[in-house]
Design a protein around this motif. Structure first.
Motif, PDB file in Angstrom:
ATOM      1  N   UNK A 168       0.832  -1.198   0.000  1.00  0.00           N
ATOM      2  CA  UNK A 168       0.000   0.000   0.000  1.00  0.00           C
ATOM      3  C   UNK A 168       0.871   1.254   0.000  1.00  0.00           C
ATOM      4  N   UNK A 169       1.979   1.158   0.734  1.00  0.00           N
ATOM      5  CA  UNK A 169       2.908   2.301   0.773  1.00  0.00           C
ATOM      6  C   UNK A 169       3.527   2.538  -0.601  1.00  0.00           C
ATOM      7  N   UNK A 170       3.933   1.457  -1.297  1.00  0.00           N
ATOM      8  CA  UNK A 170       4.527   1.606  -2.612  1.00  0.00           C
ATOM      9  C   UNK A 170       3.514   2.132  -3.632  1.00  0.00           C
ATOM     10  N   UNK A 171       2.281   1.621  -3.600  1.00  0.00           N
ATOM     11  CA  UNK A 171       1.250   2.083  -4.526  1.00  0.00           C
ATOM     12  C   UNK A 171       0.937   3.553  -4.293  1.00  0.00           C
ATOM     13  N   UNK A 172       0.965   3.959  -3.040  1.00  0.00           N
ATOM     14  CA  UNK A 172       0.718   5.363  -2.725  1.00  0.00           C
ATOM     15  C   UNK A 172       1.822   6.236  -3.316  1.00  0.00           C
ATOM     16  N   UNK A 173       3.072   5.748  -3.228  1.00  0.00           N
ATOM     17  CA  UNK A 173       4.176   6.505  -3.793  1.00  0.00           C
ATOM     18  C   UNK A 173       4.065   6.636  -5.301  1.00  0.00           C
ATOM     19  N   UNK A 174       3.736   5.540  -6.008  1.00  0.00           N
ATOM     20  CA  UNK A 174       3.586   5.610  -7.457  1.00  0.00           C
ATOM     21  C   UNK A 174       2.416   6.509  -7.863  1.00  0.00           C
ATOM     22  N   UNK A 175       1.381   6.505  -7.041  1.00  0.00           N
ATOM     23  CA  UNK A 175       0.274   7.421  -7.360  1.00  0.00           C
ATOM     24  C   UNK A 175       0.735   8.866  -7.290  1.00  0.00           C
ATOM     25  N   UNK A 176       1.609   9.173  -6.313  1.00  0.00           N
ATOM     26  CA  UNK A 176       2.131  10.538  -6.217  1.00  0.00           C
ATOM     27  C   UNK A 176       3.029  10.855  -7.420  1.00  0.00           C
ATOM     28  N   UNK A 177       3.810   9.837  -7.900  1.00  0.00           N
ATOM     29  CA  UNK A 177       4.669  10.067  -9.058  1.00  0.00           C
ATOM     30  C   UNK A 177       3.840  10.358 -10.295  1.00  0.00           C
ATOM     31  N   UNK A 178       2.747   9.632 -10.473  1.00  0.00           N
ATOM     32  CA  UNK A 178       1.943   9.768 -11.693  1.00  0.00           C
ATOM     33  C   UNK A 178       1.007  10.959 -11.668  1.00  0.00           C
ATOM     34  N   UNK A 179       0.510  11.306 -10.481  1.00  0.00           N
ATOM     35  CA  UNK A 179      -0.512  12.357 -10.424  1.00  0.00           C
ATOM     36  C   UNK A 179      -0.056  13.601  -9.685  1.00  0.00           C
ATOM     37  N   UNK A 180       1.023  13.506  -8.951  1.00  0.00           N
ATOM     38  CA  UNK A 180       1.437  14.636  -8.144  1.00  0.00           C
ATOM     39  C   UNK A 180       2.271  15.641  -8.933  1.00  0.00           C
ATOM     40  N   UNK A 181       2.737  16.666  -8.230  1.00  0.00           N
ATOM     41  CA  UNK A 181       3.606  17.682  -8.824  1.00  0.00           C
ATOM     42  C   UNK A 181       4.896  17.766  -8.015  1.00  0.00           C
ATOM     43  N   UNK A 182       5.917  18.292  -8.639  1.00  0.00           N
ATOM     44  CA  UNK A 182       7.204  18.464  -7.944  1.00  0.00           C
ATOM     45  C   UNK A 182       7.870  17.139  -7.669  1.00  0.00           C
ATOM     46  N   UNK A 183       8.583  17.069  -6.533  1.00  0.00           N
ATOM     47  CA  UNK A 183       9.318  15.870  -6.173  1.00  0.00           C
ATOM     48  C   UNK A 183       8.508  14.998  -5.238  1.00  0.00           C
ATOM     49  N   UNK A 184       8.742  13.660  -5.294  1.00  0.00           N
ATOM     50  CA  UNK A 184       8.035  12.682  -4.474  1.00  0.00           C
ATOM     51  C   UNK A 184       9.067  11.863  -3.709  1.00  0.00           C
ATOM     52  N   UNK A 185       8.872  11.651  -2.394  1.00  0.00           N
ATOM     53  CA  UNK A 185       9.789  10.874  -1.568  1.00  0.00           C
ATOM     54  C   UNK A 185       9.211   9.503  -1.318  1.00  0.00           C
ATOM     55  N   UNK A 186       9.952   8.449  -1.654  1.00  0.00           N
ATOM     56  CA  UNK A 186       9.561   7.066  -1.460  1.00  0.00           C
ATOM     57  C   UNK A 186      10.481   6.412  -0.447  1.00  0.00           C
ATOM     58  N   UNK A 187       9.989   5.335   0.179  1.00  0.00           N
ATOM     59  CA  UNK A 187      10.802   4.554   1.113  1.00  0.00           C
ATOM     60  C   UNK A 187      11.097   3.209   0.477  1.00  0.00           C
ATOM     61  N   UNK A 188      12.358   2.854   0.365  1.00  0.00           N
ATOM     62  CA  UNK A 188      12.765   1.599  -0.256  1.00  0.00           C
ATOM     63  C   UNK A 188      12.545   0.444   0.712  1.00  0.00           C
ATOM     64  N   UNK A 189      12.580  -0.797   0.224  1.00  0.00           N
ATOM     65  CA  UNK A 189      12.366  -1.948   1.117  1.00  0.00           C
ATOM     66  C   UNK A 189      13.352  -1.999   2.266  1.00  0.00           C
ATOM     67  N   UNK A 190      14.557  -1.422   2.096  1.00  0.00           N
ATOM     68  CA  UNK A 190      15.515  -1.454   3.210  1.00  0.00           C
ATOM     69  C   UNK A 190      15.400  -0.236   4.105  1.00  0.00           C
ATOM     70  N   UNK A 191      14.339   0.569   3.882  1.00  0.00           N
ATOM     71  CA  UNK A 191      14.087   1.691   4.776  1.00  0.00           C
ATOM     72  C   UNK A 191      14.678   3.005   4.350  1.00  0.00           C
ATOM     73  N   UNK A 192      15.369   3.075   3.216  1.00  0.00           N
ATOM     74  CA  UNK A 192      15.967   4.325   2.778  1.00  0.00           C
ATOM     75  C   UNK A 192      14.937   5.217   2.106  1.00  0.00           C
ATOM     76  N   UNK A 193      15.085   6.530   2.293  1.00  0.00           N
ATOM     77  CA  UNK A 193      14.198   7.505   1.663  1.00  0.00           C
ATOM     78  C   UNK A 193      14.833   7.967   0.362  1.00  0.00           C
ATOM     79  N   UNK A 194      14.078   7.881  -0.764  1.00  0.00           N
ATOM     80  CA  UNK A 194      14.557   8.263  -2.082  1.00  0.00           C
ATOM     81  C   UNK A 194      13.612   9.304  -2.659  1.00  0.00           C
TER      82      UNK A 194
END
Length: 612
Positions: free
Chosen positions: A118-144
């Motif tokens: 759910x967290x990953x799908x939320x991030x991709x939704x922000x990439x596709x529909x959002x504006x500016x930059x989007x911060x995602x959390x990788x499986x190992x916990x890193x913020x990208x």
């Protein structure tokens, strides 16, 4: 204090079938969420370590329980809350991995997985529909942080315009390059250029792009039918071609490089050496013109090349050679020799030869018109006890004969040109003279007290003709004035540096001798009309005896005693006494005579004469 058995504690809650992971040890830092393991395998799925699990760490009299937020690697995991215990390493731990079969565990794992997706799908939704930059959390916990699709559209808008090339060599300005453009990624272009003039125009053209091409004619700047690469940077261009064909002016498989400026101010061409166009020596003695010298060729980098008796280089060219001990041309008895041969033509040059054993010995000879001269011995410290060198002060104890002459520019001895004149202003300059040393002195700039006769004019040669030794300054010197051959001074240089010079009597100049001169032999005056003149300035002008002259006038000797100066008579009180000395007279200079009786001399207008 009793130790708490973590396993027993968990078994109390979960029963005997409880699974644990507790391999290795942990390092924890107070205030930090990061836990580092040593000898751990947190990511191995068989161990059951995952987010949401409990981490139990024993503390003083208690057990601290933390929730695992994420697992980064086999040796690192992150807690939900920061560690509150004491910082340390090698800590024991336990992670309960639930009973072997547990609905509760399954529900927990399923919920955890659903939350991650759910967290990953939320991030991709922000990439596709959002504006500016989007911060995602990788499986190992890193913020990208990544750009959204809308942000990419804005960034790329207007960056690419125009149309693509219609062909690989389409030069339409602003068109997009296709694969194979200008030969890059393709097969290159068959150039229609047929002359070097057209080729240079093309290479120097302002709009000529870097490309891969092939020239189909024999060019000065590229190989015929060769695949060539043309590059261009600002006002500089280069062309490299590798050709498999051999034709006039082109070697098979040759490599040619050309470069220049677009202005045409500079253009150069090079043929690269390869094994196809470069000939090497067939042997160490091969003299083929243009061939590459092998290691050891002509004695370079290896032993010197043996030379037969009677050989003088010639066809062998310049190089290093050697003689066996028994070679007829070897000037050294019983030993081998090696040397250097240098020539400017096959029949002209020279050989330098050194003995290979038995002491240092070098010989030199000349080869002229194919004929070698006799060997000449070179002087070295080995065969000349006290060799003269050019740049050091030396004492030569042995006799050395310089058949070519000798020049000492310090003492001016043996010079072929006059030295620069110096001013004689110090006795130290005279003290420094050595045997044969010469000072060329400018009298007008010198100190009068140091100059011969106190002269302050003209140029003088002051020569040291004898010096006692090197520890004293006393010497015998003489001085000659340049341009005045009759003026010569001779005397001593005293140890204190003072000069005592006397003028030497000369035959062609008037001289004043202030000192007393003693002649141990009778002086002889050999002149057409010789005269000896004596004058005493202590006698007054009018007194006879001031001036006396002995002279031979037409073969008749006279003694004249007069008054006056310099032989000039005076009007009043003139006295002239004449004694005829001719043979047969009363007073004869060749026989003993006795004058008896009283003689009275009467003065009249004529000189008083005494006759028989």
């Amino acid at each position: 204090m009793n130790k708490i058995n973590i396993s027993r504690l968990m078994q109390f809650f979960y029963g005997e079938n409880m699974s644990w992971y507790k391999s290795g040890a942990l390092t924890a830092t107070n205030g930090s969420k990061t836990i580092t393991g040593t000898g751990t395998q947190f990511t191995n799925p068989l161990n059951g370590v995952s987010a949401g699990r409990m981490l139990l760490l024993p503390a003083a009299g208690t057990v601290q329980i933390y929730e695992i937020e994420s697992v980064q690697s086999d040796t690192q995991l992150t807690l939900v809350s920061a560690f509150t215990g004491t910082t340390g390493t090698g800590k024991a731990y336990a992670i309960p991995t639930s009973p072997a079969v547990s609905i509760e565990q399954f529900a927990h794992e399923f919920a955890s997985t659903l939350a991650y997706y759910q967290q990953q799908l939320s991030g991709w939704q922000q990439i596709l529909t959002g504006t500016g930059n989007v911060t995602l959390t990788t499986p190992d916990g890193q913020a990208v942080t990544v750009r959204s699709q809308q942000a990419w559209d804005v960034a790329l808008d207007g960056k690419v315009t125009g149309v693509k090339q219609t062909g690989a060599f389409d030069a339409t300005a602003g068109s997009l390059l296709i694969n194979g453009a200008w030969g890059w990624g393709g097969s290159g272009q068959l150039s229609g250029i047929t002359s070097d003039t057209d080729l240079l125009t093309y290479l120097r053209g302002a709009n000529t792009p870097s490309s891969v091409l092939r020239l189909q004619y024999n060019s000065t700047y590229a190989k015929q039918n060769a695949a060539s690469i043309y590059t261009r940077v600002n006002d500089m261009w280069s062309l490299i071609s590798v050709g498999p064909h051999g034709s006039a002016g082109n070697s098979a498989n040759g490599v040619r490089m050309s470069a220049g400026t677009t202005s045409g101010g500079q253009t150069v061409t090079y043929d690269v050496w390869t094994d196809k166009n470069l000939v090497k020596q067939t042997s160490q003695d091969d003299t083929t013109a243009g061939s590459v010298v092998l290691n050891g060729g002509h004695g370079l980098g290896a032993n010197a090349r043996p030379r037969a008796a009677g050989a003088t280089g010639g066809a062998a060219g310049c190089g290093f050679f050697s003689y066996t001990a028994g070679n007829a041309d070897n000037p050294f008895d019983g030993t081998g020799a090696s040397g250097l041969h240098v020539q400017e033509a096959a029949s002209y040059g020279w050989d330098l030869l050194g003995r290979d054993g038995g002491g240092i010995d070098f010989r030199l000879r000349q080869v002229s018109n194919g004929v070698a001269s006799a060997w000449s011995t070179l002087w070295t410290s080995a065969n000349l006890a006290t060799p003269a060198t050019l740049d050091t002060a030396q004492t030569i104890s042995g006799a050395e004969i310089f058949t070519g002459g000798f020049q000492d520019l310090t003492t001016n001895l043996g010079r072929t040109t006059s030295p620069a004149p110096v001013a004689l202003t110090s006795s130290a300059q005279l003290n420094a003279l050595r045997n044969g040393g010469i000072l060329f002195v400018n009298g007008s700039t010198s100190t009068a007290s140091l100059m011969p006769g106190g002269s302050t004019s003209g140029y003088w040669f002051i020569v040291c003709i004898g010096k006692n030794d090197t520890t004293t300054n006393a010497a015998m010197i003489y001085a000659i004035q340049q341009g005045t051959p009759g003026v010569v001074y001779f005397g001593n240089l005293q140890t204190v540096g003072s000069v005592i010079l006397d003028m030497v009597l000369t035959s062609d100049t008037a001289q004043t001798i202030s000192g007393s001169k003693t002649f141990t032999a009778n002086p002889v005056f050999q002149l057409g009309n010789p005269a000896a003149q004596l004058e005493s300035t202590a006698v007054t002008e009018a007194t006879v005896g001031r001036w006396a002259q002995f002279m031979n006038n037409s073969g008749v000797p006279w003694l004249l005693i007069r008054a006056g100066s310099g032989g000039a008579t005076i009007a009043d009180g003139q006295f002239i006494v004449t004694f005829p000395m001719a043979t047969g007279t009363l007073l004869n200079d060749s026989s003993e005579q006795t004058i008896s009786g009283k003689k009275i001399f009467i003065k009249d207008n004529e000189p008083i004469q005494i006759r028989p």
